[in-house]
Enzyme design. Structure first.
Site, mmCIF file in Angstrom:
data_model
loop_
_atom_site.group_PDB
_atom_site.id
_atom_site.type_symbol
_atom_site.label_atom_id
_atom_site.label_comp_id
_atom_site.label_asym_id
_atom_site.label_seq_id
_atom_site.Cartn_x
_atom_site.Cartn_y
_atom_site.Cartn_z
ATOM 1 N N LYS A 78 0.833 -1.200 0.000
ATOM 2 C CA LYS A 78 0.000 0.000 0.000
ATOM 3 C C LYS A 78 0.872 1.257 0.000
ATOM 4 C CE LYS A 78 -3.972 1.875 2.599
ATOM 5 N NZ LYS A 78 -4.877 1.600 3.733
ATOM 6 N N SER A 153 -9.405 2.200 2.423
ATOM 7 C CA SER A 153 -8.332 2.908 1.738
ATOM 8 C C SER A 153 -7.292 1.990 1.088
ATOM 9 C CB SER A 153 -7.611 3.841 2.729
ATOM 10 O OG SER A 153 -7.021 3.099 3.793
ATOM 11 N N SER A 177 -10.672 -0.449 6.115
ATOM 12 C CA SER A 177 -9.820 -0.204 4.951
ATOM 13 C C SER A 177 -9.147 -1.449 4.380
ATOM 14 C CB SER A 177 -8.744 0.835 5.294
ATOM 15 O OG SER A 177 -9.322 2.110 5.410
#
Length: 482
Positions: A78, A153, A177
């Site tokens: 990420k 996210s 997320s």
């Protein structure tokens, strides 16, 4: 052999047997990304030259007789994790050129385990959305329907996995997320117990990357199979070597059961503050039916379950209390004035958000005390049950909605509009008390979109929901290619 959709476990076996090399796997993954990611936009910061060099190094290490858990396996990370030599922006234009000088602790663990990092995956602005788009890197599309979000996210990571861009990824979770993108994209993810995996280096730019564990927030694994989640969690789990790791070693307890018929499961498909769409209810019921068919003891309600309304309001207050930490004093005082005008009987989620943003330190301490009562309630529940099955969000992936004011956005639940942020209540159920939760595929909607559910387990017994996820994968199937 097409390797891009094989599990990490399968790739590890092929690497050990000499059937394939890491260099070949890495080249295959890069070729696929260069061909297909133009439509998905999940890999926002490619690192292909260093990936190829790492793959060659992995092959050389294996030739010397080395064998590490992820040796030679292509993975993604990420964007919010620091990787030396790559930008860490969190999607914030002001920090588009910020370049950390050292790896996040989890990136270091990936590399120490032998993983080959292909690059970084897209995120929303400041990681604060259920979608993944920002001015720097653009919008990540759902691999199943490019007009819909991949979630946030960790939406870039979920889309990358669903598209065959690497076998594993690491993300983070504060408001679903990890779990929401997994649900939207049809993959697996695990939100670990709060504090189980160190998060140093997963910090807004420009840092510094200090060994601070933030309230509610965790880092965790994402994969295309349940067993791969366990493989990656074993790499990630453990205290920061700069703090608790100086003195503590981690030993997770084994799963409570190995057979489906031995599990005691509470199934929830209704929430007092928001309805669930038909597709999500069907997913929950599909899992419930599989549990019953496998001989598990399944209940639909229990007096031991902590109050869902109070849990959602408490989670909402704690979540939004941190969102104003850097607000100007004048803006904070305006929020306090607005919150003071709320009626004492207003127990809506909108009111909880406003009250949370206006929290004083005393307010937070009182909320934290109520959280401890909820944690105790969960301990009592998990003396009678081994896991709780429930939704992650009320709907499958929704169409892109980039309205700059999220308060004006709406989600459509079977034709009825609801406040955008209300969809967080299910994700918050295990987050508020810090419980582990595993997101698993549970079928598809009538429109063909993935639907997932979460399996909530007892604190620090992460192997229990992970094992249940494995058994359900065997029973009802798991990841399917878009």
């Amino acid at each position: 052999m097409e390797w891009n959709f094989q599990s990490a476990e399968e790739l590890a076996a092929a690497l050990r047997s000499g059937e394939v090399t890491s260099a070949e796997l890495t080249d295959d993954a890069i070729t696929r990304i260069e061909r297909d990611d133009k439509a998905i936009n999940s890999i926002c910061v490619p690192d292909f030259d260093r990936a190829r060099a790492a793959a060659r190094g992995a092959d050389q290490a294996r030739a010397r007789g080395e064998d590490r858990p992820l040796l030679g396996i292509p993975v993604t990370v990420k964007e919010s994790y620091d990787i030396a030599g790559l930008p860490t922006t969190w999607g914030i234009p002001l920090h588009r050129n910020y370049m950390p000088s050292e790896d996040a602790v989890q990136v270091s663990r990936l590399k120490a385990a032998g993983a080959v990092v292909l690059g970084k995956t897209n995120v929303p602005l400041g990681l604060q959305d259920v979608q993944s788009f920002n001015e720097i890197y653009g919008t990540t599309n759902n691999p199943w329907d490019h007009g819909r979000t991949s979630g946030g996210s960790s939406g870039g990571s979920a889309a990358a996995l669903a598209s065959g861009f690497g076998a594993l990824s690491i993300g983070s979770d504060l408001a679903g997320s990890l779990r929401t993108p997994a649900h939207f994209c049809g993959i697996y993810a695990h939100k670990p117990t709060l504090g189980l995996a160190a998060s140093r280096g997963m910090v807004p730019p420009p840092g510094p990357a200090l060994p601070v564990e933030h309230d509610l927030a965790v880092v965790g694994p994402m994969a295309r199979t349940a067993r791969d989640l366990t493989l990656l969690l074993d790499v990630m789990a453990g205290p920061d070597p700069l703090t608790l790791g100086v003195a503590y070693d981690l030993t997770l307890p084994p799963a409570r059961h190995e057979r489906l018929r031995d599990f005691r499961v509470l199934v929830l498909d209704e929430h007092p503050l928001i309805p669930n769409g038909a597709a999500v209810r069907a997913g929950v019921n599909r899992v419930a039916d599989a549990l019953v068919d496998g001989g598990a003891r399944v209940e639909r309600d229990s007096p031991l379950l902590p109050d869902l309304t109070e849990a959602a309001l408490l989670y909402t207050q704690l979540l939004f209390s941190s969102s104003v930490a850097r607000f100007p004093v004048e803006a904070y005082e305006q929020l306090r004035t607005l919150a003071a005008g709320l009626g004492a009987d207003d127990r809506s989620l909108d009111a909880a958000r406003l009250r949370g943003m206006a929290f004083s330190h005393l307010d937070w301490i009182e909320a934290n005390s109520r959280r401890e009562l909820h944690r105790h309630g969960w301990r009592q529940l998990f003396a009678e049950f081994d896991a709780v099955v429930c939704p992650i969000t009320p709907t499958p992936a929704f169409p892109h909605d980039h309205n700059p004011d999220p308060r004006e956005r709406r989600i459509d639940i079977d034709g009825v509009e609801h406040s955008y942020f209300d969809q967080l209540v299910w994700a918050g159920l295990p987050t508020m008390p810090g419980l582990p939760a595993t997101a698993v595929p549970a079928g598809r909607s009538p429109e063909g979109l993935p639907v997932g559910v979460q399996l909530i387990g007892p604190m620090f017994e992460d192997r229990t929901p992970l094992r249940l996820a494995e058994l359900l994968e065997q029973k009802i199937g798991g990841f399917q290619r878009p």
